[in-house]
Each structure stands twice: as structure tokens, then as C-alpha cells.
Write a protein that holds these residues in place. Structure first.
Motif, PDB file in Angstrom:
ATOM      1  N   ARG A   1     -47.495   6.128 -46.728  1.00 33.99           N
ATOM      2  CA  ARG A   1     -47.265   7.298 -47.572  1.00 33.99           C
ATOM      3  C   ARG A   1     -45.840   7.827 -47.454  1.00 33.99           C
ATOM      4  NH1 ARG A   1     -52.875  10.880 -47.094  1.00 33.99           N
ATOM      5  NH2 ARG A   1     -54.319   9.146 -47.479  1.00 33.99           N
TER       6      ARG A   1
ATOM      7  N   THR B   1     -43.208   8.155 -50.444  1.00 30.91           N
ATOM      8  CA  THR B   1     -42.587   9.446 -50.750  1.00 30.91           C
ATOM      9  C   THR B   1     -41.074   9.312 -50.791  1.00 30.91           C
ATOM     10  OG1 THR B   1     -44.426  10.659 -49.756  1.00 30.91           O
ATOM     11  CG2 THR B   1     -42.333  11.834 -49.995  1.00 30.91           C
TER      12      THR B   1
ATOM     13  N   VAL C   1     -53.189   2.985 -53.196  1.00 24.36           N
ATOM     14  CA  VAL C   1     -52.614   4.207 -52.622  1.00 24.36           C
ATOM     15  C   VAL C   1     -51.790   4.943 -53.681  1.00 24.36           C
ATOM     16  CG1 VAL C   1     -50.964   5.111 -50.934  1.00 24.36           C
ATOM     17  CG2 VAL C   1     -52.612   3.358 -50.247  1.00 24.36           C
TER      18      VAL C   1
ATOM     19  N   THR D   1     -53.916   8.168 -54.197  1.00 20.54           N
ATOM     20  CA  THR D   1     -53.335   9.231 -53.370  1.00 20.54           C
ATOM     21  C   THR D   1     -52.273  10.024 -54.119  1.00 20.54           C
ATOM     22  OG1 THR D   1     -53.731   7.940 -51.365  1.00 20.54           O
ATOM     23  CG2 THR D   1     -52.138   9.738 -51.202  1.00 20.54           C
TER      24      THR D   1
END
Length: 221
Positions: free
Chosen positions: A55, A59, A85, A89
């Protein structure tokens, strides 16, 4: 648009250059920093070292503002996990993953993750070049029941309206390649010499369609 790519191999780097040339911003992720050598000296996008299912890495690559995510690393599992993801997410709707195993590709398609099955795509591309006659698939739906096929036709069909050809073949002409340009036909479009026909067909009906179009049209068509 901002697009995030995982995998800076030949496919990933080529995509990055094409997207940047078309005015998009690009971030490319690879676990091996040496892979970024494939990018041209003037590449303006972000280079992020790491894995595409981390993650923090996503990002850093700007996934929160991304319009699309592309996973083209050398590993099927990494590609599909990172694509999930990105979608589940971070809410990126437009994702695609390269998958080498076509059996896996069909499973992931049913889960809503668009995939490019490298082995099947390569095989189909080669077949279209080595088989001079008949129809070769350009695309198949995930269930394998419908496909887009490039179809060879008898010269007797030249001068025939597309509507009449469709009626005889019981298939839909999706588009025509004419003089190197794609043409969306109407019912009154007339088949011309050197046209390349692309039909949407049921895969189990392909043999019958080949037989119809490889022969001259029957009287009345």
C-alpha cells in the motif's frame, strides 16, 4: 490521466513511453531499481522501487489519484494481487493484469479483473499469420462462447451489402478494415475488394460461418 504501472520490463516500459507521449502522467513500479534503465533518459514519470501490492508503494506512485492501474510484472500472482489491491483498497475501477496462464485468466475475468493472457494472445497472433484461410480469433469473452474473428471471404461476396452478408452468415460484422482504416459498417455498406472482415460470432458456430463465406453467395443474397 494518471496511470500507475507495475513492472518495468519490455511491456511496462513501452506502455509508459506511449502513455507519456499521449500526454498522460505515469508512475512505474518495480522491485529491481536496475529495471528503470529501460526507461528513456527523458522519461518524466515517477520511478518507485517496491512491489505493487504494498500500500505504501502504491501511495507513493500516486494510486489515490490514478485513473488506471496496469500490472505487467513477470509473476501471475503478483499481477493479480496488486490489481485487486488497486481496485478493492484504492477504488481504481480501470485495472488490467497480464497473466501467463490462460486458465487463470478466465477465472480472474469472472472475478471482474480484466486480464491479458499472454500465452493465448501470442498463439493467436502467430496463427493469424501462418494460416492463410479461414477465421482466426482476435478476442474471446471469458466464457469462451463468443469471439471476434477475422474472416476470409470468397470474392463472390464483393459488391454485396453488409446486411445481406450478415443475414446469410447469421453473424454480425463488427468492423471492416479497409485500406488500413477501421470502418464501422451500416446495413448499406458494400463489401469491397481487399476488405478485411471482422465478425462477432459464437465460437461453436465458426465452422458453419467459414463454409458460408468461403463459398460464393447463393442467388438472392
Amino acid at each position: 490521466m494518471h496511470i500507475v504501472i507495475m513492472g518495468c520490463g519490455r511491456v511496462g516500459s513501452t506502455l509508459a513511453h506511449i502513455l507519456e507521449d499521449n500526454g498522460h502522467s505515469v508512475a512505474i513500479i518495480d522491485r529491481d531499481p536496475q529495471a528503470f534503465r529501460r526507461l528513456r533518459a527523458g522519461f518524466r514519470g515517477r520511478r518507485v522501487t517496491g512491489v505493487g501490492f504494498d500500500r505504501d508503494v502504491l501511495t507513493e506512485a500516486g494510486i489515490e489519484s490514478a485513473s488506471a492501474y496496469v500490472a505487467v510484472s513477470s509473476g501471475d500472482n503478483s499481477n493479480i494481487i496488486s490489481a485487486r489491491v488497486a481496485r478493492e483498497t484504492f477504488g481504481v475501477d480501470n485495472v488490467v493484469a497480464r497473466i501467463y496462464d490462460p486458465r487463470r485468466a478466465e477465472v480472474y475475468q469472472r472475478l471482474g479483473i480484466p486480464t491479458v493472457a499472454t500465452v493465448r494472445w501470442t498463439a493467436d497472433s502467430i496463427l493469424r499469420r501462418v494460416l492463410p484461410e479461414g477465421a482466426e480469433p482476435l478476442w474471446r469473452d471469458p466464457t469462451g462462447t463468443v469471439m471476434l474473428a477475422e474472416v476470409v471471404f470468397n470474392t463472390g461476396w464483393i459488391g454485396t451489402r453488409v446486411a445481406d452478408l450478415e443475414e446469410a452468415a447469421n453473424a454480425r460484422v463488427a468492423f471492416i478494415n479497409r485500406m488500413g482504416e477501421a470502418l464501422l459498417p451500416t446495413s448499406d455498406t458494400v463489401v469491397q475488394e481487399d476488405d478485411v472482415l471482422h465478425l462477432m460470432v459464437a465460437e461453436n458456430d465458426m465452422d458453419r460461418i467459414n463454409k458460408v463465406l468461403s463459398a460464393a453467395p447463393e442467388e438472392g443474397h
